[in-house]
Design a protein around this motif. Structure first.
Motif, PDB file in Angstrom:
ATOM      1  N   MET A 161       0.846  -1.186   0.000  1.00 16.02           N
ATOM      2  CA  MET A 161       0.000   0.000   0.000  1.00 16.02           C
ATOM      3  C   MET A 161       0.885   1.240   0.000  1.00 16.02           C
ATOM      4  N   ASN A 162       0.576   2.168  -0.856  1.00 19.32           N
ATOM      5  CA  ASN A 162       1.342   3.404  -0.930  1.00 19.32           C
ATOM      6  C   ASN A 162       0.914   4.371   0.160  1.00 19.32           C
ATOM      7  N   THR A 163       1.876   5.095   0.700  1.00 20.95           N
ATOM      8  CA  THR A 163       1.571   6.105   1.705  1.00 20.95           C
ATOM      9  C   THR A 163       1.054   7.349   1.005  1.00 20.95           C
ATOM     10  N   PRO A 164       0.342   8.209   1.729  1.00 21.07           N
ATOM     11  CA  PRO A 164      -0.126   9.455   1.112  1.00 21.07           C
ATOM     12  C   PRO A 164       1.024  10.295   0.548  1.00 21.07           C
ATOM     13  N   GLN A 165       2.175  10.259   1.199  1.00 19.29           N
ATOM     14  CA  GLN A 165       3.319  11.029   0.712  1.00 19.29           C
ATOM     15  C   GLN A 165       3.807  10.466  -0.629  1.00 19.29           C
ATOM     16  N   GLN A 166       3.857   9.140  -0.763  1.00 22.65           N
ATOM     17  CA  GLN A 166       4.269   8.529  -2.023  1.00 22.65           C
ATOM     18  C   GLN A 166       3.280   8.874  -3.141  1.00 22.65           C
ATOM     19  N   LEU A 167       1.992   8.857  -2.814  1.00 21.73           N
ATOM     20  CA  LEU A 167       0.975   9.199  -3.807  1.00 21.73           C
ATOM     21  C   LEU A 167       1.122  10.654  -4.246  1.00 21.73           C
ATOM     22  N   ALA A 168       1.388  11.549  -3.304  1.00 21.37           N
ATOM     23  CA  ALA A 168       1.565  12.965  -3.627  1.00 21.37           C
ATOM     24  C   ALA A 168       2.799  13.166  -4.501  1.00 21.37           C
ATOM     25  N   GLU A 169       3.867  12.424  -4.224  1.00 22.06           N
ATOM     26  CA  GLU A 169       5.079  12.536  -5.034  1.00 22.06           C
ATOM     27  C   GLU A 169       4.825  12.062  -6.461  1.00 22.06           C
ATOM     28  N   VAL A 170       4.071  10.987  -6.613  1.00 21.34           N
ATOM     29  CA  VAL A 170       3.740  10.480  -7.946  1.00 21.34           C
ATOM     30  C   VAL A 170       2.917  11.510  -8.698  1.00 21.34           C
ATOM     31  N   LEU A 171       1.946  12.090  -8.035  1.00 21.47           N
ATOM     32  CA  LEU A 171       1.086  13.092  -8.660  1.00 21.47           C
ATOM     33  C   LEU A 171       1.910  14.293  -9.108  1.00 21.47           C
ATOM     34  N   THR A 172       2.789  14.768  -8.264  1.00 21.44           N
ATOM     35  CA  THR A 172       3.648  15.900  -8.598  1.00 21.44           C
ATOM     36  C   THR A 172       4.541  15.557  -9.783  1.00 21.44           C
ATOM     37  N   SER A 173       5.094  14.367  -9.769  1.00 17.77           N
ATOM     38  CA  SER A 173       5.952  13.907 -10.859  1.00 17.77           C
ATOM     39  C   SER A 173       5.189  13.886 -12.184  1.00 17.77           C
ATOM     40  N   LEU A 174       3.957  13.394 -12.161  1.00 14.78           N
ATOM     41  CA  LEU A 174       3.139  13.355 -13.379  1.00 14.78           C
ATOM     42  C   LEU A 174       2.815  14.757 -13.876  1.00 14.78           C
ATOM     43  N   ARG A 175       2.556  15.668 -12.954  1.00 10.50           N
ATOM     44  CA  ARG A 175       2.194  17.030 -13.354  1.00 10.50           C
ATOM     45  C   ARG A 175       3.322  17.747 -14.063  1.00 10.50           C
ATOM     46  N   VAL A 176       4.562  17.418 -13.737  1.00 11.35           N
ATOM     47  CA  VAL A 176       5.698  18.077 -14.397  1.00 11.35           C
ATOM     48  C   VAL A 176       6.138  17.316 -15.648  1.00 11.35           C
ATOM     49  N   GLY A 177       5.390  16.286 -16.023  1.00 14.48           N
ATOM     50  CA  GLY A 177       5.642  15.593 -17.278  1.00 14.48           C
ATOM     51  C   GLY A 177       6.440  14.307 -17.177  1.00 14.48           C
ATOM     52  N   ASN A 178       6.798  13.883 -15.999  1.00  7.70           N
ATOM     53  CA  ASN A 178       7.538  12.640 -15.831  1.00  7.70           C
ATOM     54  C   ASN A 178       6.552  11.463 -15.904  1.00  7.70           C
ATOM     55  N   GLN A 179       6.617  10.713 -16.971  1.00  6.49           N
ATOM     56  CA  GLN A 179       5.665   9.629 -17.200  1.00  6.49           C
ATOM     57  C   GLN A 179       6.224   8.260 -16.825  1.00  6.49           C
ATOM     58  N   SER A 180       7.371   8.225 -16.169  1.00  6.90           N
ATOM     59  CA  SER A 180       7.996   6.940 -15.855  1.00  6.90           C
ATOM     60  C   SER A 180       7.091   6.074 -14.972  1.00  6.90           C
ATOM     61  N   PHE A 181       6.341   6.679 -14.065  1.00  4.27           N
ATOM     62  CA  PHE A 181       5.424   5.923 -13.216  1.00  4.27           C
ATOM     63  C   PHE A 181       4.380   5.196 -14.065  1.00  4.27           C
TER      64      PHE A 181
END
Length: 169
Positions: free
Chosen positions: A1-21
């Motif tokens: 299970m992902n922590t809320p902090q990990q989820l927020a980091e993924v979201l931020t990463s996606l918003r700046v265009g990093n599609q690796s996730f």
């Protein structure tokens, strides 16, 4: 299970265009997804993979343009739900009465006669569900009132095109 902090980091990463996730998600889940789609909707393997790619692109668009502000805790279930909705919508579109399908095609032809800016405004508002603030930002308008007036003008233009087409033939 992902922590809320990990989820927020993924979201931020996606918003700046990093599609690796998303690429990692695709690689890890495509076979399982394909089995699920084949069982639920009897699609071929290639179609299932294409569907997963299309759904992930939709998901990325929702994150990047701000429609999705919180990453779902169970991303796989969320993506499967998006795919299921897409497939059900496609099936519903295939059973349109002939008259309705013809009306939609005629309206689409008229829509394509509008200026590129009008098309964008109407797509942003009606199909992507953007509010006037967001439309203004996307189109470079001064504020939401300008976006509202532009949308009204575009709808009026579409209505006039339709009225002229009906009068002509």
């Amino acid at each position: 299970m992902n922590t809320p902090q990990q989820l927020a980091e993924v979201l931020t990463s996606l918003r700046v265009g990093n599609q690796s996730f998303l690429m990692k998600f695709y690689e890890e889940n495509r076979d399982l997804f394909a089995r699920w789609v084949r069982r639920q909707h009897t699609l071929e393997l290639a179609q299932a993979h294409e569907l997963l790619r299309a759904v992930l692109v939709d998901f990325y668009d929702q994150v990047s343009d701000g429609r999705l502000t919180k990453l779902p805790p169970d991303l796989r279930a969320f993506v499967y739900g998006m795919a299921d909705e897409r497939l059900r919508a496609g099936q519903a579109a295939m059973v349109l009465p002939v008259a309705e399908a013809g009306r939609r095609q005629h309206l689409l032809g008229l829509f394509r006669q509008l200026s590129a800016d009008c098309q964008k405004v109407l797509v942003y508002f009606y199909f992507r569900g953007y509010n006037f603030e967001k439309v203004a930002g996307k189109m470079g308008f001064a504020n939401a009132n300008v976006a509202r007036m532009q949308k009204a003008g575009c709808v009026r233009s579409l209505y006039e095109l339709r009225r002229r087409a009906e009068a002509a033939g």
